[in-house]
Write a protein that holds these residues in place. Sequence first.
Motif, PDB file in Angstrom:
ATOM      1  N   LYS A 128       0.611  -1.271   0.028  1.00 28.55           N
ATOM      2  CA  LYS A 128       0.052  -0.081   0.145  1.00 28.55           C
ATOM      3  C   LYS A 128       0.988   1.304   0.069  1.00 28.55           C
ATOM      4  O   LYS A 128       0.278   2.280  -0.344  1.00 28.55           O
ATOM      5  CB  LYS A 128      -1.016   0.016   0.496  1.00 28.55           C
ATOM      6  CG  LYS A 128      -2.139  -1.604   1.846  1.00 28.55           C
ATOM      7  CD  LYS A 128      -3.114  -1.047   2.086  1.00 28.55           C
ATOM      8  CE  LYS A 128      -4.421  -1.895   2.352  1.00 28.55           C
ATOM      9  NZ  LYS A 128      -5.104  -1.495   3.623  1.00 28.55           N
ATOM     10  N   ALA A 129       1.863   1.080   0.412  1.00 29.01           N
ATOM     11  CA  ALA A 129       3.239   2.303   0.548  1.00 29.01           C
ATOM     12  C   ALA A 129       4.830   1.830   0.056  1.00 29.01           C
ATOM     13  O   ALA A 129       4.523   0.875  -0.159  1.00 29.01           O
ATOM     14  CB  ALA A 129       2.803   2.549   2.138  1.00 29.01           C
TER      15      ALA A 129
ATOM     16  N   PRO B 195      12.018   9.831   2.776  1.00 25.78           N
ATOM     17  CA  PRO B 195      10.622  10.052   4.755  1.00 25.78           C
ATOM     18  C   PRO B 195      10.096   8.748   4.706  1.00 25.78           C
ATOM     19  O   PRO B 195       9.179   8.331   5.548  1.00 25.78           O
ATOM     20  CB  PRO B 195      10.281  11.206   4.700  1.00 25.78           C
ATOM     21  CG  PRO B 195      10.046  11.959   3.762  1.00 25.78           C
ATOM     22  CD  PRO B 195      11.281  11.070   2.619  1.00 25.78           C
ATOM     23  N   PHE B 196       9.541   8.407   3.331  1.00 30.84           N
ATOM     24  CA  PHE B 196       8.599   6.756   3.798  1.00 30.84           C
ATOM     25  C   PHE B 196       9.236   6.001   3.943  1.00 30.84           C
ATOM     26  O   PHE B 196      10.488   5.567   3.102  1.00 30.84           O
ATOM     27  CB  PHE B 196       7.666   7.731   1.711  1.00 30.84           C
ATOM     28  CG  PHE B 196       7.254   8.703   2.094  1.00 30.84           C
ATOM     29  CD1 PHE B 196       5.836   8.814   2.563  1.00 30.84           C
ATOM     30  CD2 PHE B 196       8.016   9.246   0.689  1.00 30.84           C
ATOM     31  CE1 PHE B 196       5.574  10.576   2.703  1.00 30.84           C
ATOM     32  CE2 PHE B 196       7.881  10.672   0.817  1.00 30.84           C
ATOM     33  CZ  PHE B 196       6.343  11.775   1.313  1.00 30.84           C
TER      34      PHE B 196
ATOM     35  N   LEU C   3       3.376   6.002  -3.062  1.00 31.38           N
ATOM     36  CA  LEU C   3       1.756   5.264  -2.464  1.00 31.38           C
ATOM     37  C   LEU C   3       1.635   5.208  -1.331  1.00 31.38           C
ATOM     38  O   LEU C   3       3.046   5.439  -0.240  1.00 31.38           O
ATOM     39  CB  LEU C   3       2.082   4.191  -2.692  1.00 31.38           C
ATOM     40  CG  LEU C   3       2.205   3.258  -4.440  1.00 31.38           C
ATOM     41  CD1 LEU C   3       2.752   2.104  -4.935  1.00 31.38           C
ATOM     42  CD2 LEU C   3       0.980   3.977  -5.342  1.00 31.38           C
ATOM     43  N   SER C   4       0.782   5.807  -0.580  1.00 30.23           N
ATOM     44  CA  SER C   4       0.467   6.379   0.599  1.00 30.23           C
ATOM     45  C   SER C   4      -1.349   5.567   0.446  1.00 30.23           C
ATOM     46  O   SER C   4      -2.330   5.802   0.054  1.00 30.23           O
ATOM     47  CB  SER C   4       0.244   7.267   1.063  1.00 30.23           C
ATOM     48  OG  SER C   4      -0.279   7.490   2.257  1.00 30.23           O
TER      49      SER C   4
ATOM     50  N   CYS D  25       0.070   9.784  -4.876  1.00 25.77           N
ATOM     51  CA  CYS D  25       0.759  11.259  -4.204  1.00 25.77           C
ATOM     52  C   CYS D  25       1.736  11.756  -4.484  1.00 25.77           C
ATOM     53  O   CYS D  25       2.449  10.739  -4.975  1.00 25.77           O
ATOM     54  CB  CYS D  25       0.424  10.973  -2.089  1.00 25.77           C
ATOM     55  SG  CYS D  25      -0.687  10.193  -1.795  1.00 25.77           S
ATOM     56  N   LEU D  26       2.125  12.503  -4.539  1.00 28.10           N
ATOM     57  CA  LEU D  26       2.917  13.822  -4.805  1.00 28.10           C
ATOM     58  C   LEU D  26       2.827  15.280  -4.096  1.00 28.10           C
ATOM     59  O   LEU D  26       2.370  15.760  -4.052  1.00 28.10           O
ATOM     60  CB  LEU D  26       3.218  14.172  -6.334  1.00 28.10           C
ATOM     61  CG  LEU D  26       3.682  15.181  -7.285  1.00 28.10           C
ATOM     62  CD1 LEU D  26       4.157  15.127  -8.191  1.00 28.10           C
ATOM     63  CD2 LEU D  26       3.193  16.542  -6.657  1.00 28.10           C
TER      64      LEU D  26
END
Length: 1208
Positions: free
Chosen positions: A379-380, A484-485, A399-400, A405-406
Amino acid sequence: MLFFSCSADGCDSALLSNLPPSSFRSSSQLSSSHAAGFAKLNRRDGAGGWSPLISDSYQWLEVDLGERTKITAVATQGRYGSSDWLTSYLLMFSDTGHNWKQYRQEDSLGSFPGNSNADSVVQHKLQQPAVARFLRLIPLDWDPSGRIGLRVETYGCPYTSDVVSFGGDGVSGLMFRPSAGLKQKSKEVVSLEFKTMKNSGMLLHAEGQHGFSLSLELERGKLLLLLRQASSPSPEPQRLASLGSLLDDQHWHHVALEQKHSHLNLSVDKHVERIHIPLLSNWSIRQLSVGASQRPNFFKENFHGCLENLLYDDLNLIELSKHRDPQTALQGNVSFFCPEPTSVAVTFPEHQSFLQLPWSTSLPSGTLSIGFQFRTWNKAGLLTTFDLPQQKGVVWLYLSEARLCLQIHKAGKKLLELSAGSALNDGQWHSIAVISRLGHLTVSVDKDKGGVAHTTSPVPVNIDNQIFFGGCPGEGQKQECRNPFEGFQGCMRLISLDNQLVNLIAVQQRLLGNYSQLQIDMCGITDRCSPSHCEHGGVCTQSWTAFQCNCSDSGYSGATCHSSVFEPSCEAYKHNGNTSGYFHIDVDGSGPIKPQLVYCNMTEENTWLVIQHNNTELTRVRPSPGVNQQAVRFQYSAEEEQLLAVIHQSEHCQQELSYRCRKSRLLNTQEGSPFSWWLGGPSPGRVQTYWGGAHPGSRQCACGLQGNCVDLQHYCNCDADRGEWSEDSGLVTHKGNLPVRSLVLGDVQRPGSEAAYRVGPLRCRGDENFWNAAFFDKETSYLHFPTFHGELSADISFLFKTTASSGVFLENLGIKDFIRIELSSSTQVVFSFDVGNGPLDVSVNSSIPLNDNRWHRVRAERNVKEASLRLDELPVVVQKAPADGHFHLQLNSQLFIEVSAVFKPETSISYIFKEPFEFSRNSSASPPSLHSTMAPKGEDISLSFRTTQSPALLLLVTAVRRQFLTLLINKHDLLEVRYKLDSSREAEVLRSSGRSLADGQLHSLHIRRLTDSVSVQVDQTPREEFNLTSYGEFLDIRALVLGRVQGFEDLDPDLTRFGSLGFSGCLSVVRFNSITPLKAALLHPDTSPVVISGPLVQSSCGSAASANPYAAENTHRLSDDPGSMGSGQPLVNAMKTDSVLIGGVIAVVIFVVVTILAITARVLYRRKETYRSQEVKEVKQEDSQDFHYNNQADSQNVSRENPKEFFL
């Protein structure tokens, strides 16, 4: 690449030995003499094999076979005369030299074991032969003292096929109409292989009689089997099956559809689904459309891709089409070759994976475009990131929650956030486009079909000189990249920067950009939910590395929803302290039968299980005009399989059957045919012509059996035909005739006739599986059970009580796999198993002694995710399964416990170990010893003995390199353990400080070594700990010897002298790791690798209760036939194992769910239907409303009660 499930007999020719050097390629080479062309098996050319410039996980060796070839085996060697060899590797195949596919021996097992030296040959026979032109070996691990070194050979045979491709015009296809002269067969089979990059499209459409048609359609990468009926009011087809996943990977997939009468079998690659459709019992194919249908309104999309070996029964339809056979017709863009689109994918297998690319745009300032496709289960994860140097900002595309997402950040502040799309973690390919032009920023998913977001950019989006995909380099690497992801795990392809496609092959060759932990030119995605390992309706979800099962509302628990949360009977609830009430029971535990809600009536004497039906009240019969018979059906609150299972496992069942009458006769007539009857037993029931309280087949009521009917000329009160009210009632107790399904009442139409009936609820008491117990009065007593079938999931539970401090409860072996549950000490229970990854243990420790002669409960479960063990009410202990390991537990012996043997001085047993890494070329499996002896770090040895001899050699293990291990009693009657792990040094002697062991009493030994630490335990004395001064490993174990040692000339002189004396006495339960040589010699001397000389007498001499070494043994066996019990011997091909049987009483409860057998008893084994992959689906028809009496039908009811199942 295509994987075959069929046999490859005779397909074993060497494929590489005659290839020119130009057929070999590699990632790099150490020198010209280490080139890939020198990597031929058993050759010494050049430097004796291939070695790359750098030994790391990015190296590979590739072979071009020249044409597509059937490959059945692969063999490897190290580089000649060196310390360079592989210890594990990956095997890849391809038709084009691109788009590689990893070969897996099982659904999860990806790597192959390699070599232990430079010269031995290790061969692996492929479980499923592969068809490919190119193969590639990727080293994973190699000898730490050397570098990567490899010589290789593959085996197989030529492969021929007919191919057809259908273009993307939407109308391309092939049509086949069987000629009228073709003889109609009872079975029709359509089979083919296909490959495509489109995830949807009509593959095959078959039309037949009566307006029925079958279709095979790709939908989102899965293959659906659909049924259409012309007369159906619904335009939507009926889905019969769904098989396969990710079938749009541009690799070959095998499909077969077999129809015989009303049965359909659909197979996709290795998976099969069986469907029963009564509507198609007289159906056959009249027209077959492939690729495109003549009914375009049926299908949204047609197939775009290639087909191979399209067969209708024994007709090759592609070959017929080539020769313009009148039975076939082509339409659209059809060609007889398979074009291969080039699309290089890259896999990000780890969160630390990243791809760094240079990027210097030539577009005007503030203008850029990024495009790529991805697929993932997560999912992320970060997709891509780059800096904005002029604005000192950064762009993250990620991805979130499965949305795209941007974000644009500047100086730690969020300037912009966009999102688009949803459910992007579905494993499908999704296209992403990010475009910045003239101050406008647009993000689109799937060419706007999946969502689009656009806005005016707050800052000009100008690229610096690089962009990162998937993640950032780790700490310590000087790169301007912040993430950060989470890192991305998945696949990407068609990466483009400013509309220029990135050359990922140049990236792989280190000519462009940089990367870490990537797999280039392949997509390594795996669908862990297809087929689903979640049982009992559990819902499967997955990430890149694992799957999870949601067991909510299923009535089951555990990692795979395997274990029932309910008790199996009312008896079990009463044992837990419950009182009368409604309870869910699960009669087969973890088996396929669903839980059911029943009423449990718990009295002091009995516990009754009550199952209601739709009419248990006394009901008056109301005649209908013109109807001579009144038929009444009873619908039960439980399903059919639940009813039968409850009746089967109950000790006693009964159902009240009553008839009140006035001038309404019941059974007897002058013609001999009854006026009324009832149907009972398994659905739809069999005709019964006796009444409650009488015997089956007697044609009587209870009063006729007792001789007290109102008219002694009749056998029922109602048959006296009197004007006052009478009654015939009683209990039906014959379990084979329960439950009562329906009544047919005939004499209710005459003037003055009145009648009423009552059929009570089904009531059962007792649980034949609950308190069965077996008493083991000797260590040599044992039980035999059928093979424990627990390939994917199994659970075992039992109650035991004992005064012994150790012993094996049960064990079962296969060629390499095994399971064992044992009491390892007075406070520890151990669950051991091996599914091919090496032995694993799960242990539970108790704070109180377990040999206290009280009942204790053990519950063990093993599935593809984990193994667990629970003791009494202590917390469950869990051992997680490796993510990339074996799934299937493959056993072939009976479940049994062991025996003993008497040795004389001339007796000798030699268990011969094959050299662990040199097998015959066609061997598909390792030798029986391999799973415990592949370069072990230590040993686990146990045995029991009694003797008066000293000195005496108990056991010898010898290796090829003059290494050995011995257990002996020295001249002082004490135990010595001698280790020689370093052939250049003298043996080390470990002396136990215990008492005399040559006293004729039964003694047990347990020796464990881990690297240089050795523990020795004699009987129940405290363990003694020793440290070896030398450390080594037993490589190339040669033999294990019990008794007299002969034929080993390289032993130390004193050891040779001890060995020549032989052994006089008793040996029992001998185990070396997972090898059980004594049991092999006693039970399977013809099928085991043992050499026996001298007298060997099977005996109960290992019993602590017997001083007589020739005492008889106690043996019982429960075979697959539940009605058999006797002395019985193990199966001829059963594998060998030694087990100590615990003295005392043991009550065993075993529940297993697998593909063939479910075991649902506490010692009692019961056949069950297959749970998932062998399950038969049925499209039901309405039951007939007609009731017919057949005189012959009643003859079956005189049959005896169901055969009594033996239990202990």
